[in-house]
Design an enzyme around this catalytic site. Structure first.
Site, PDB file in Angstrom:
ATOM      1  N   GLY A  73      -4.056 -12.561  -4.081  1.00 46.47           N
ATOM      2  CA  GLY A  73      -3.083 -11.489  -3.855  1.00 46.47           C
ATOM      3  C   GLY A  73      -1.834 -11.664  -4.700  1.00 46.47           C
ATOM      4  O   GLY A  73      -0.777 -11.115  -4.401  1.00 46.47           O
ATOM      5  N   LEU A  74      -1.944 -12.443  -5.789  1.00 52.27           N
ATOM      6  CA  LEU A  74      -0.782 -12.695  -6.654  1.00 52.27           C
ATOM      7  C   LEU A  74      -0.913 -11.970  -7.989  1.00 52.27           C
ATOM      8  O   LEU A  74      -0.192 -12.260  -8.934  1.00 52.27           O
ATOM      9  CB  LEU A  74      -0.612 -14.203  -6.890  1.00 52.27           C
ATOM     10  CG  LEU A  74      -0.427 -15.044  -5.626  1.00 52.27           C
ATOM     11  CD1 LEU A  74      -0.333 -16.524  -5.983  1.00 52.27           C
ATOM     12  CD2 LEU A  74       0.823 -14.614  -4.871  1.00 52.27           C
ATOM     13  N   SER A  75      -1.849 -11.030  -8.056  1.00 55.31           N
ATOM     14  CA  SER A  75      -2.017 -10.169  -9.234  1.00 55.31           C
ATOM     15  C   SER A  75      -2.398 -10.922 -10.485  1.00 55.31           C
ATOM     16  O   SER A  75      -1.844 -10.698 -11.563  1.00 55.31           O
ATOM     17  CB  SER A  75      -0.749  -9.360  -9.503  1.00 55.31           C
ATOM     18  OG  SER A  75      -0.523  -8.521  -8.447  1.00 55.31           O
ATOM     19  N   SER A  76      -3.371 -11.802 -10.344  1.00 59.14           N
ATOM     20  CA  SER A  76      -3.827 -12.548 -11.522  1.00 59.14           C
ATOM     21  C   SER A  76      -4.444 -11.598 -12.545  1.00 59.14           C
ATOM     22  O   SER A  76      -4.251 -11.776 -13.745  1.00 59.14           O
ATOM     23  CB  SER A  76      -4.822 -13.627 -11.114  1.00 59.14           C
ATOM     24  OG  SER A  76      -5.911 -13.052 -10.441  1.00 59.14           O
ATOM     25  N   GLY A  84      -7.754 -14.000  -6.765  1.00 57.94           N
ATOM     26  CA  GLY A  84      -8.120 -13.560  -5.416  1.00 57.94           C
ATOM     27  C   GLY A  84      -7.113 -13.977  -4.363  1.00 57.94           C
ATOM     28  O   GLY A  84      -7.406 -13.959  -3.172  1.00 57.94           O
ATOM     29  N   HIS A 112       0.826  -1.226   0.000  1.00 55.03           N
ATOM     30  CA  HIS A 112       0.000   0.000   0.000  1.00 55.03           C
ATOM     31  C   HIS A 112       0.856   1.270   0.000  1.00 55.03           C
ATOM     32  O   HIS A 112       0.425   2.309   0.495  1.00 55.03           O
ATOM     33  CB  HIS A 112      -0.995   0.004   1.172  1.00 55.03           C
ATOM     34  CG  HIS A 112      -2.089  -1.004   0.997  1.00 55.03           C
ATOM     35  ND1 HIS A 112      -3.232  -0.735   0.278  1.00 55.03           N
ATOM     36  CD2 HIS A 112      -2.191  -2.284   1.409  1.00 55.03           C
ATOM     37  CE1 HIS A 112      -4.003  -1.821   0.267  1.00 55.03           C
ATOM     38  NE2 HIS A 112      -3.397  -2.779   0.950  1.00 55.03           N
ATOM     39  N   ASP A 123       1.770  -3.890  -9.414  1.00 52.96           N
ATOM     40  CA  ASP A 123       1.498  -5.230  -9.954  1.00 52.96           C
ATOM     41  C   ASP A 123       1.844  -5.300 -11.439  1.00 52.96           C
ATOM     42  O   ASP A 123       2.476  -6.261 -11.907  1.00 52.96           O
ATOM     43  CB  ASP A 123       0.017  -5.590  -9.768  1.00 52.96           C
ATOM     44  CG  ASP A 123      -0.404  -5.519  -8.321  1.00 52.96           C
ATOM     45  OD1 ASP A 123       0.481  -5.450  -7.445  1.00 52.96           O
ATOM     46  OD2 ASP A 123      -1.619  -5.528  -8.054  1.00 52.96           O
ATOM     47  N   ASP A 171       2.516   1.989  -3.068  1.00 54.96           N
ATOM     48  CA  ASP A 171       2.690   2.410  -4.479  1.00 54.96           C
ATOM     49  C   ASP A 171       1.835   3.620  -4.822  1.00 54.96           C
ATOM     50  O   ASP A 171       2.311   4.577  -5.434  1.00 54.96           O
ATOM     51  CB  ASP A 171       2.499   1.239  -5.463  1.00 54.96           C
ATOM     52  CG  ASP A 171       1.154   0.547  -5.422  1.00 54.96           C
ATOM     53  OD1 ASP A 171       0.336   0.848  -4.518  1.00 54.96           O
ATOM     54  OD2 ASP A 171       0.895  -0.296  -6.317  1.00 54.96           O
TER      55      ASP A 171
HETATM   56  C1  GLA Z   1      -2.970  -4.345  -4.934  1.00 57.69           C
HETATM   57  C2  GLA Z   1      -2.803  -3.192  -5.912  1.00 57.69           C
HETATM   58  C3  GLA Z   1      -1.379  -2.646  -5.891  1.00 57.69           C
HETATM   59  C4  GLA Z   1      -0.912  -2.344  -4.472  1.00 57.69           C
HETATM   60  C5  GLA Z   1      -1.222  -3.514  -3.536  1.00 57.69           C
HETATM   61  C6  GLA Z   1      -0.954  -3.172  -2.107  1.00 57.69           C
HETATM   62  O1  GLA Z   1      -2.208  -5.439  -5.333  1.00 57.69           O
HETATM   63  O2  GLA Z   1      -3.131  -3.601  -7.223  1.00 57.69           O
HETATM   64  O3  GLA Z   1      -1.278  -1.506  -6.711  1.00 57.69           O
HETATM   65  O4  GLA Z   1      -1.481  -1.163  -4.008  1.00 57.69           O
HETATM   66  O5  GLA Z   1      -2.567  -3.939  -3.641  1.00 57.69           O
HETATM   67  O6  GLA Z   1       0.393  -2.944  -1.907  1.00 57.69           O
END
Ligand code: GLA
Length: 366
Positions: free
Chosen positions: A103-106, A101, A15, A151, A17
């Site tokens: 938290g791995l930026s799928s 879902g 949090h 991400d 970025d």
């Molecule tokens: C998500 C958002 C990112 C970042 C993170 C928290 O993954 O897409 O831009 O803010 O949460 O660090």
């Protein structure tokens, strides 16, 4: 042509970025794949292989739709259209091995793969940073999440055996070699997908902006929380309890990332792990984006011998925890957490042993 784009982990800097701060992500060996082909008309035809769902529209009708997966593709296509690059339609099939879902930026991986593939198909000549911004814009305007750039940047700029130290204001970055010296990075997937995550995420972002406004009243040179010190936060925001907690977390996290880079470079992984745990405590109590399942996983992990640190990772409200563990203690940790998590939640706990990889690339030419 098939393009693949990786998911990411983030070692530290959560949090930060969208507060123009520092992050420390790495791309991992789990990919979203996009197969793309040209069309002679103006239709856009999409297929989600894993869901066995199709969608069709035309260039002039690109707009957000109810099928979430389409939005990560259409949102990117709309960026190309905005630049006048989308003069013909395309066929695109998507498939992903990145758990959604978690938290791995799928979603970022799908958008980045799409952006890269369209750029190749259209000979757009757009560089990776601009492609990352296209993918971020898709998330903002088609998925409604006001995310930062981490991400998308990690997915496009990842490098094998390295983490990326990115300054989200200047967009300067450097690769720090990831030398784990007998440690391992393990992910545990809580399996929790919070339905309010995007609303809560946007709320956090607003609270941070509120904090900046309060600080800038006394210190006009503060343009983002990146510029603020803990003392300034206390001086200017302490009357606003929630905003104060949020700002303290972000300001402390930025400091932690810089110190953690030194830890990585000097090979002090114990110290690095302790900072990860500090981050979790901040996310749990100050930023309040954790949940009981990830808190449980972190508490159990850090009380296990051989674990240097653990924390929830990504936007929060579920998803994975990241654990820095001595390699010879990893099996023990996995067994312990699997059985305790099953007792706590009745759920199976998935564990991923990931390694770092290069960013978005063409996987197959034709
Ligand atoms: C998500 C958002 C990112 C970042 C993170 C928290 O993954 O897409 O831009 O803010 O949460 O660090």
């Amino acid at each position: 042509m098939v393009v693949r784009s990786p998911g990411r982990i983030n070692l530290l800097g959560e949090h930060t970025d969208y507060n123009q701060g520092f992050v420390l992500p790495a791309a991992i060996d789990k990919y979203a794949y996009v197969a793309i082909g040209p069309r002679t008309d103006n239709r856009i035809s999409l297929l989600a292989v894993d869901l066995n769902e199709n969608f069709e529209t035309s260039i002039s009708d690109i707009a957000p739709v109810s099928q979430t997966w389409c939005n990560y593709i259409l949102g990117v296509a709309s960026q190309f259209a905005r630049c006048g690059l989308l003069d013909k339609g395309f066929n695109l099939a998507v498939s992903s091995e990145i758990p959604a879902g978690a938290g791995l930026s799928s979603s970022a991986a799908i958008s980045c793969a799409t952006a890269f593939a369209l750029n190749e198909l259209l000979h757009g000549g757009i560089d990776r940073l601009e492609l990352a911004k296209f993918a971020q814009a898709a998330e903002h305007s088609f998925a409604g999440v006001q995310c930062g750039i981490m991400d998308q940047f990690a997915s496009l700029f990842g490098k094998k055996d390295a983490v990326i130290h990115l300054d989200c204001r200047s967009m300067d970055y450097r690769y720090i070699p990831l030398k784990l010296n007998g440690y391992e990075l393990l992910l545990f997937n809580s399996g929790v997908k919070h339905s309010l995550a995007s609303t809560a995420y946007n709320d956090r972002r607003r609270e941070c902006e509120e904090g900046v406004r309060l600080i800038a009243r006394c210190y006009p040179e503060v343009k983002s929380l990146r510029d603020a010190t803990p003392a300034q936060v206390d001086e200017c925001v302490s009357g606003y309890e929630i905003v104060h907690r949020r700002c303290r977390y972000v300001v402390e996290e930025n400091i932690r990332v810089l110190l953690a880079c030194d830890d990585l470079q000097t090979g002090n992984l114990r110290a690095f792990g302790q900072r990860m745990t500090q981050t979790h405590i901040g996310l749990q109590h100050q930023y309040e984006v954790s949940c009981r399942e990830t808190d449980f996983l972190v508490a159990k992990a850090i009380s296990t011998e051989g674990v240097a640190g653990a924390r929830m990772m990504g936007g929060g409200f579920g998803g994975c925890t990241l654990n820095l563990v001595q390699a010879n203690a990893a099996e023990r940790l996995i067994d312990k957490l699997k059985s305790e998590y099953a007792r706590f939640t009745g759920k199976d706990l998935a564990c991923y042993r990931v390694s770092t990889v290069n960013g978005t690339e063409v996987a197959q030419k034709t």
